[in-house]
Design a protein around this motif. Structure first.
Motif, short mmCIF file in Angstrom:
data_model
loop_
_atom_site.label_atom_id
_atom_site.label_comp_id
_atom_site.label_asym_id
_atom_site.label_seq_id
_atom_site.Cartn_x
_atom_site.Cartn_y
_atom_site.Cartn_z
N ALA A 150 -9.27 5.33 -1.83
CA ALA A 150 -8.82 6.34 -0.88
C ALA A 150 -8.09 5.71 0.31
CB ALA A 150 -10.02 7.15 -0.38
N LEU A 151 -8.61 4.59 0.82
CA LEU A 151 -7.98 3.93 1.95
C LEU A 151 -6.61 3.37 1.57
CD1 LEU A 151 -11.08 2.03 3.41
CD2 LEU A 151 -9.97 4.08 4.33
N PHE A 152 -6.50 2.78 0.40
CA PHE A 152 -5.21 2.27 -0.06
C PHE A 152 -4.19 3.39 -0.24
CE2 PHE A 152 -7.38 -1.73 -1.53
CZ PHE A 152 -6.57 -2.60 -0.83
N ILE A 153 -4.65 4.50 -0.80
CA ILE A 153 -3.74 5.63 -1.02
C ILE A 153 -3.24 6.18 0.31
CG2 ILE A 153 -3.59 7.99 -1.92
CD1 ILE A 153 -5.66 7.15 -4.05
N LEU A 154 -4.13 6.30 1.31
CA LEU A 154 -3.72 6.79 2.62
C LEU A 154 -2.69 5.85 3.25
CD1 LEU A 154 -7.10 8.01 4.18
CD2 LEU A 154 -5.10 9.42 3.64
N THR A 155 -2.90 4.55 3.11
CA THR A 155 -1.96 3.57 3.66
C THR A 155 -0.58 3.71 3.02
OG1 THR A 155 -3.77 2.02 4.11
CG2 THR A 155 -1.53 1.12 4.07
N SER A 156 -0.57 3.80 1.71
CA SER A 156 0.72 3.92 1.01
C SER A 156 1.44 5.21 1.39
CB SER A 156 0.51 3.86 -0.50
OG SER A 156 -0.22 4.98 -0.96
N ALA A 157 0.67 6.29 1.57
CA ALA A 157 1.28 7.57 1.96
C ALA A 157 1.94 7.45 3.34
CB ALA A 157 0.22 8.66 1.99
N GLY A 158 1.27 6.75 4.26
CA GLY A 158 1.85 6.57 5.59
C GLY A 158 3.14 5.76 5.56
N VAL A 159 3.17 4.69 4.77
CA VAL A 159 4.39 3.87 4.65
C VAL A 159 5.53 4.67 4.07
CG1 VAL A 159 5.38 1.85 3.50
CG2 VAL A 159 3.10 1.71 4.50
N ILE A 160 5.24 5.43 3.00
CA ILE A 160 6.28 6.24 2.35
C ILE A 160 6.82 7.29 3.30
CG2 ILE A 160 6.67 7.94 0.52
CD1 ILE A 160 4.57 6.34 -1.13
#
Length: 293
Positions: free
Chosen positions: A88-98
Motif C-alpha cells: 500500500a505504501l509503495f502504491i501511494l508513492t508511485s501514485a504521487g510521482v505519476i
C-alpha cells in the motif's frame, strides 16, 4: 490437505505475478523509449513497483506458510499483513510521482510530442492480455484461499488495466488527432485509482496487525453455528482476530455440568469441526464451562 493445497495455490499466484511483472517491465521500457509517452511511463513505473512488490509478496507467502514453532506459536501469517501494508505504501508513492509528472506536463508551455504510437499501442495491448490472464488466476486463488497478499496483488494488477487502456487511448489521440494532453489526463486517472486501491489494502492490513476482530458477518456466522449446535446451552467471550489469511477464534461454551467429560468433549469437538468446515484454515480454541456458571 486443504491447507497444503492453499499454500500451493498461493505460491503459484505469487510466482505468476513475478513472472508477468518482469515481462511487462521489459516491454514497457522498450515502449517508453520508442514513444516518450507519459502514460506509458506511468504504466512502466507501476509495473516496476509491481515487480518489487510481487517479489516481496512472494517472499511473505513463503514465510507465512511456515508452520508454528517455539517462537511463533500462532504461525507466521502476519507476514502477509506486513507485506500488504508495504504494498500500500509503495502504491501511494508511485501514485504521487505519476500525478506530479502529469500535472507538470499539463501546465508546461511546451507540449511534449509523442512518437511511434503504433508500437506503443501493440505493447500496451499485449500488456493488457498478460495482465488479464494474471488477474483471472489471482482471483481464482484469492477466492479459494482468502490470502490477503494475493488479493492486494490482484487489486493493483486490476487497477493496471485502466492506465494500460488509457495509454492506448492517449497514443491513438496523439497519432490520429495530434492531441497530447490526453496522455497526462490518463496518467492522473491512473494515479487516482492507485490511491483508492492502496487505501483499501492498507486499511485491511493495518486492522489485522492491530488484532481487529473479524468481519461482522464472520462473527455472526460463528455465533449462529454455536447457537444451533446440539448440547450447547449458551456461549460467551467469543473473540476473533485475523492474521494474513488466517482466522483465529476463541470461544467459551456452556454445557450441562452433570454429563461426562467424554460427552462434553464430543460436543466441543463436533462444534469445532463445524466451525472449521464453515471457515477452513481457522485456528479454533473452545473452552467448556458448566451452564450454571
Amino acid at each position: 490437505m486443504r491447507e497444503r493445497n492453499n499454500r500451493q495455490l498461493n505460491m503459484s499466484a505469487g510466482m505468476a505475478s513475478v513472472a508477468v511483472a518482469s515481462v511487462l517491465v521489459a516491454l514497457k521500457l522498450w515502449a517508453l523509449a520508442e514513444t516518450g509517452a507519459l502514460s506509458v511511463a506511468a504504466s512502466l513505473a507501476d509495473s516496476a513497483l509491481d515487480l518489487m512488490i510481487s517479489g516481496a509478496g512472494l517472499a511473505a507467502i513463503i514465510y507465512a506458510a511456515r508452520p508454528p514453532d517455539e517462537d511463533h506459536h500462532f504461525g507466521h501469517s502476519s507476514a502477509e499483513d506486513l507485506a500488504a501494508l508495504g504494498q500500500a505504501l509503495f502504491i501511494l508513492t508511485s501514485a504521487g510521482v505519476i500525478a506530479f509528472a502529469a500535472v507538470a506536463r499539463l501546465l508546461s508551455s511546451n507540449p511534449v510530442r509523442l512518437e511511434a504510437e503504433g508500437r506503443g499501442i501493440v505493447v500496451m495491448g499485449l500488456a493488457i492480455m498478460l495482465t488479464l490472464g494474471l488477474v483471472i488466476w489471482q482471483g481464482h486463488v484469492a477466492r479459494r484461499t482468502g490470502n490477503r497478499v494475493v488479493k492486494a496483488d490482484r487489486l493493483h494488477y486490476l487497477a493496471d488495466l485502466v492506465p494500460n487502456i488509457g495509454a492506448i487511448v492517449a497514443l491513438l489521440a496523439s497519432s490520429r488527432l495530434g492531441v497530447t494532453q490526453v496522455d497526462s489526463v490518463v496518467a492522473l486517472l491512473a494515479a487516482a485509482l492507485l490511491v483508492r486501491g492502496a487505501v483499501g489494502i492498507g486499511r485491511g492490513a493495518w486492522d489485522a496487525l492491530m488484532d481487529r476482530s473479524a468481519a461482522p458477518e464472520v462473527v455472526s456466522g460463528i455465533e449462529q453455528i454455536v447457537t444451533e449446535w446440539p448440547g450447547v446451552h449458551g456461549h460467551h467471550d467469543l473473540k476473533t482476530r485475523t492474521a494474513g489469511s488466517r482466522l483465529f477464534v476463541h470461544l467459551h461454551i456452556e454445557l450441562d455440568g452433570s454429563q461426562s467429560l467424554d460427552e462434553a468433549h464430543a460436543i466441543s469437538a463436533g462444534l469445532k469441526r463445524a466451525i472449521l468446515e464453515a471457515y477452513p484454515g481457522a485456528d479454533v480454541i473452545i473452552h467448556k464451562d458448566p451452564v450454571r456458571d
